[in-house]
Design an enzyme around this catalytic site. Structure first.
Site, PDB file in Angstrom:
ATOM      1  N   TYR A   9     -28.010   3.600  55.890  1.00 10.90           N
ATOM      2  CA  TYR A   9     -27.528   3.659  53.876  1.00 10.90           C
ATOM      3  C   TYR A   9     -28.248   1.830  54.078  1.00 10.90           C
ATOM      4  O   TYR A   9     -27.163   1.172  53.025  1.00 10.90           O
ATOM      5  CB  TYR A   9     -26.918   4.138  54.017  1.00 10.90           C
ATOM      6  CG  TYR A   9     -25.980   5.481  53.837  1.00 10.90           C
ATOM      7  CD1 TYR A   9     -26.912   5.759  52.396  1.00 10.90           C
ATOM      8  CD2 TYR A   9     -25.933   6.244  54.011  1.00 10.90           C
ATOM      9  CE1 TYR A   9     -26.696   7.473  52.447  1.00 10.90           C
ATOM     10  CE2 TYR A   9     -25.826   7.788  54.236  1.00 10.90           C
ATOM     11  CZ  TYR A   9     -26.281   8.115  53.080  1.00 10.90           C
ATOM     12  OH  TYR A   9     -25.737   9.555  52.482  1.00 10.90           O
ATOM     13  N   LYS A  55     -23.812  17.129  55.518  1.00 14.21           N
ATOM     14  CA  LYS A  55     -23.311  15.529  55.296  1.00 14.21           C
ATOM     15  C   LYS A  55     -22.112  16.876  56.264  1.00 14.21           C
ATOM     16  O   LYS A  55     -21.486  18.326  56.136  1.00 14.21           O
ATOM     17  CB  LYS A  55     -22.384  15.851  53.938  1.00 14.21           C
ATOM     18  CG  LYS A  55     -24.229  14.626  53.439  1.00 14.21           C
ATOM     19  CD  LYS A  55     -23.479  13.417  52.657  1.00 14.21           C
ATOM     20  CE  LYS A  55     -24.906  13.250  52.066  1.00 14.21           C
ATOM     21  NZ  LYS A  55     -25.005  12.047  50.153  1.00 14.21           N
ATOM     22  N   GLU A 114     -37.161   7.712  57.018  1.00 14.93           N
ATOM     23  CA  GLU A 114     -35.908   8.740  57.478  1.00 14.93           C
ATOM     24  C   GLU A 114     -36.251   9.519  58.717  1.00 14.93           C
ATOM     25  O   GLU A 114     -36.097   9.162  59.100  1.00 14.93           O
ATOM     26  CB  GLU A 114     -35.089   9.168  56.060  1.00 14.93           C
ATOM     27  CG  GLU A 114     -34.838   8.257  55.368  1.00 14.93           C
ATOM     28  CD  GLU A 114     -34.162   8.951  54.022  1.00 14.93           C
ATOM     29  OE1 GLU A 114     -34.156   7.725  53.353  1.00 14.93           O
ATOM     30  OE2 GLU A 114     -34.223  10.388  53.465  1.00 14.93           O
ATOM     31  N   ASN A 153     -20.826  15.416  49.122  1.00 16.31           N
ATOM     32  CA  ASN A 153     -21.430  15.523  48.579  1.00 16.31           C
ATOM     33  C   ASN A 153     -22.507  16.653  48.788  1.00 16.31           C
ATOM     34  O   ASN A 153     -23.809  16.946  48.726  1.00 16.31           O
ATOM     35  CB  ASN A 153     -22.330  15.326  47.240  1.00 16.31           C
ATOM     36  CG  ASN A 153     -23.260  14.188  46.927  1.00 16.31           C
ATOM     37  OD1 ASN A 153     -23.308  13.775  48.508  1.00 16.31           O
ATOM     38  ND2 ASN A 153     -23.921  13.054  46.574  1.00 16.31           N
ATOM     39  N   HIS A 176     -27.978  15.685  51.581  1.00 17.68           N
ATOM     40  CA  HIS A 176     -29.235  14.325  51.033  1.00 17.68           C
ATOM     41  C   HIS A 176     -30.866  14.245  51.790  1.00 17.68           C
ATOM     42  O   HIS A 176     -30.513  15.315  52.351  1.00 17.68           O
ATOM     43  CB  HIS A 176     -29.123  12.865  52.271  1.00 17.68           C
ATOM     44  CG  HIS A 176     -29.890  11.845  52.118  1.00 17.68           C
ATOM     45  ND1 HIS A 176     -30.282  10.625  51.797  1.00 17.68           N
ATOM     46  CD2 HIS A 176     -30.957  12.166  52.307  1.00 17.68           C
ATOM     47  CE1 HIS A 176     -30.663  10.394  51.874  1.00 17.68           C
ATOM     48  NE2 HIS A 176     -32.238  10.862  52.378  1.00 17.68           N
TER      49      HIS A 176
HETATM   50  P1  ATP Z   1     -28.463  10.938  48.655  1.00 16.78           P
HETATM   51  O1  ATP Z   1     -28.827   9.417  48.910  1.00 16.78           O
HETATM   52  O2  ATP Z   1     -27.332  10.918  50.081  1.00 16.78           O
HETATM   53  O3  ATP Z   1     -29.665  12.310  48.607  1.00 16.78           O
HETATM   54  P2  ATP Z   1     -28.196  10.718  46.254  1.00 16.78           P
HETATM   55  O4  ATP Z   1     -30.021  10.034  46.058  1.00 16.78           O
HETATM   56  O5  ATP Z   1     -28.424  11.882  45.006  1.00 16.78           O
HETATM   57  O6  ATP Z   1     -27.870  11.477  47.194  1.00 16.78           O
HETATM   58  P3  ATP Z   1     -27.718   8.163  45.567  1.00 16.78           P
HETATM   59  O7  ATP Z   1     -27.389   7.208  44.851  1.00 16.78           O
HETATM   60  O8  ATP Z   1     -28.625   7.311  46.717  1.00 16.78           O
HETATM   61  O9  ATP Z   1     -27.549   8.781  45.672  1.00 16.78           O
HETATM   62  O10 ATP Z   1     -26.317   7.517  46.766  1.00 16.78           O
HETATM   63  C1  ATP Z   1     -26.231   7.719  48.661  1.00 16.78           C
HETATM   64  C2  ATP Z   1     -24.498   8.486  48.617  1.00 16.78           C
HETATM   65  O11 ATP Z   1     -23.953   7.570  48.169  1.00 16.78           O
HETATM   66  C3  ATP Z   1     -25.042   9.762  47.394  1.00 16.78           C
HETATM   67  O12 ATP Z   1     -25.154  10.718  48.619  1.00 16.78           O
HETATM   68  C4  ATP Z   1     -23.094   9.497  47.825  1.00 16.78           C
HETATM   69  O13 ATP Z   1     -22.792  10.457  49.436  1.00 16.78           O
HETATM   70  C5  ATP Z   1     -22.974   8.044  47.821  1.00 16.78           C
HETATM   71  N1  ATP Z   1     -22.195   7.531  46.637  1.00 16.78           N
HETATM   72  C6  ATP Z   1     -23.342   7.491  45.658  1.00 16.78           C
HETATM   73  N2  ATP Z   1     -22.741   7.147  44.551  1.00 16.78           N
HETATM   74  C7  ATP Z   1     -21.546   7.269  44.510  1.00 16.78           C
HETATM   75  C8  ATP Z   1     -19.773   6.449  44.571  1.00 16.78           C
HETATM   76  N3  ATP Z   1     -20.045   6.192  42.881  1.00 16.78           N
HETATM   77  N4  ATP Z   1     -18.831   6.799  44.978  1.00 16.78           N
HETATM   78  C9  ATP Z   1     -19.083   6.985  46.557  1.00 16.78           C
HETATM   79  N5  ATP Z   1     -19.882   7.597  46.561  1.00 16.78           N
HETATM   80  C10 ATP Z   1     -20.732   7.373  46.317  1.00 16.78           C
HETATM   81 MG    MG Z   2     -30.335   8.284  47.584  1.00 11.70          MG
END
Ligand code: ATP
Ligand code: MG
Length: 137
Positions: free
Chosen positions: A49, A9, A126, A112, A115
């Site tokens: 997303y 990212k 994806e 973070n 992904h």
């Molecule tokens: P990813 O899908 O990116 O691999 P993940 O599966 O661990 O991560 P998800 O719950 O799918 O997390 O959320 C997708 C992305 O949305 C997260 O990686 C993060 O960048 C963002 N995100 C999730 N929760 C929050 C939050 N509370 N505040 C801001 N951004 C968030």
């Molecule tokens: Mg996810």
């Protein structure tokens, strides 16, 4: 062998951490079988997303993903989907285990660093959004 889709990212590309993230990926036994650095469009990020579009952080997430280049990747290995999620660590770096990419490099729950796909069907979707079959080898 299984394949998963990965994104390095903007927070990580901005800090020149592509190689550092790739080193963790390769050390875990995952093979990078496709990779390109791109600037995501607003439309690509919204499509990618779409599952989160009702969440309060959706707008912030999309603007973050288009704010700087990302590196999109296909990773291959045994149980690649689960293995990569283990290597990434918890979504919130405060909860991520030692040695994981997010513990090492993530800035916050939003920024973070990586992904990874969460299931075989999402991995297929994806990967197909960003790579043609002949770009994966
Ligand atoms: P990813 O899908 O990116 O691999 P993940 O599966 O661990 O991560 P998800 O719950 O799918 O997390 O959320 C997708 C992305 O949305 C997260 O990686 C993060 O960048 C963002 N995100 C999730 N929760 C929050 C939050 N509370 N505040 C801001 N951004 C968030
Ligand atoms: Mg996810």
């Amino acid at each position: 062998l299984e394949r998963t889709f990965s994104i390095i990212k903007p927070d990580a590309t901005n800090r020149n951490l592509t190689g550092a993230v790739n080193a963790v990926i390769e050390k875990a036994g995952l093979r990078i079988v496709a990779q390109k650095r791109i600037r995501m469009t607003q439309e690509q990020a919204e499509t990618f997303y779409a599952v989160h579009k009702e969440r309060p952080f959706f707008g912030e997430l999309v603007s973050f993903m288009v704010s700087a280049p990302v590196v999109v990747q296909v990773l291959e290995g045994e149980n690649a989907i689960a293995k990569y999620r283990e290597v990434m660590g918890a979504t919130n770096p405060a909860n991520a285990a030692d040695g994981t990419i997010r513990k090492l490099y993530a800035l916050s729950v939003g920024e973070n660093s990586v992904h990874g796909s969460d299931a075989p069907e999402t991995a297929r979707i994806e990967i197909a959004q960003f790579f043609a079959g002949n770009e994966i080898a």
